[in-house]
Write an enzyme that holds these catalytic residues in place. Structure first.
Site, PDB file in Angstrom:
ATOM      1  N   THR A  64       0.977  -1.166  -0.077  1.00 30.08           N
ATOM      2  CA  THR A  64      -0.113   0.244  -0.029  1.00 30.08           C
ATOM      3  C   THR A  64       0.857   1.334  -0.023  1.00 30.08           C
ATOM      4  O   THR A  64       2.143   1.204   0.354  1.00 30.08           O
ATOM      5  CB  THR A  64      -0.838  -0.041   1.018  1.00 30.08           C
ATOM      6  OG1 THR A  64       0.093   0.315   2.490  1.00 30.08           O
ATOM      7  CG2 THR A  64      -1.668  -1.403   1.135  1.00 30.08           C
ATOM      8  N   ASP A  65       0.196   2.409  -0.414  1.00 29.59           N
ATOM      9  CA  ASP A  65       0.928   3.801  -0.271  1.00 29.59           C
ATOM     10  C   ASP A  65       0.501   4.382   1.167  1.00 29.59           C
ATOM     11  O   ASP A  65       0.022   3.587   2.028  1.00 29.59           O
ATOM     12  CB  ASP A  65       0.203   4.587  -1.325  1.00 29.59           C
ATOM     13  CG  ASP A  65      -1.095   4.847  -1.231  1.00 29.59           C
ATOM     14  OD1 ASP A  65      -1.834   4.660  -0.239  1.00 29.59           O
ATOM     15  OD2 ASP A  65      -1.641   5.218  -2.378  1.00 29.59           O
ATOM     16  N   PHE A  66       0.902   5.497   1.220  1.00 32.06           N
ATOM     17  CA  PHE A  66       0.500   6.205   2.730  1.00 32.06           C
ATOM     18  C   PHE A  66      -0.709   6.165   3.375  1.00 32.06           C
ATOM     19  O   PHE A  66      -1.070   6.111   4.354  1.00 32.06           O
ATOM     20  CB  PHE A  66       1.255   7.437   2.587  1.00 32.06           C
ATOM     21  CG  PHE A  66       0.409   8.557   1.929  1.00 32.06           C
ATOM     22  CD1 PHE A  66      -0.673   9.119   2.435  1.00 32.06           C
ATOM     23  CD2 PHE A  66       0.674   8.394   0.470  1.00 32.06           C
ATOM     24  CE1 PHE A  66      -1.134   9.968   1.773  1.00 32.06           C
ATOM     25  CE2 PHE A  66      -0.138   9.355  -0.284  1.00 32.06           C
ATOM     26  CZ  PHE A  66      -1.084  10.232   0.275  1.00 32.06           C
TER      27      PHE A  66
END
Length: 150
Positions: free
Chosen positions: A26-28
């Site tokens: 995932t991203d942030f």
């Protein structure tokens, strides 16, 4: 547990593989980063071949004739909905068409009934020095659509 337990299941004319979304995917914001879907799709293709009896190692060792490999030549992806951390996704892989030196696959990634990703993948058959080659008859027969699980 056997290695095939980790490889998903064949279902009639295709393959299903469940994968969990981890933090690393995932991203942030906890949404799956777009490039990570390529990893999920690759696992689906690899395990589809493995359960059909066509392991990458056997292909490279020449178990079906001349040593060979499959290489992605083209991929079209529609990102329809996001996946998020801890989701359980199902990668579905189906053979759409076979040619002398190529395989066309349809892949989807679902979360339950929701389709998140649709991908059309063109796979080239190549020798180990990277040159196109014809697919061995035995591999063609195993990958032909409509053959069922057996």
């Amino acid at each position: 547990m056997t290695t095939t337990d980790l490889a998903g299941t064949l279902d009639g004319d295709g393959h299903r593989l469940d994968v969990r979304v981890y933090f690393e995917d995932t991203d942030f914001s906890g949404v799956v980063y777009h490039a990570r879907y390529l990893h999920f799709l690759e696992r689906g293709r690899s395990d589809f071949l493995r359960l059909k009896g066509i392991g990458h190692r056997e292909l490279m060792d020449g178990a079906f004739g001349a040593p060979m490999a499959f290489a992605v030549r083209r991929m079209e992806i529609d990102y329809l909905r996001p996946a998020r951390i801890d989701d359980i996704l199902t990668v579905i892989t189906r053979t759409r068409q076979l040619g002398g030196a190529r395989v066309l696959l349809d892949q989807t990634i679902r979360r339950g009934d929701d389709i998140l990703i649709e991908a059309n993948v063109k796979i080239a058959v190549i020798s180990l020095d990277g040159k196109p080659m014809r697919m061995p008859k035995k591999v063609l027969e195993v990958l032909a659509p409509g053959l069922g699980v057996g």
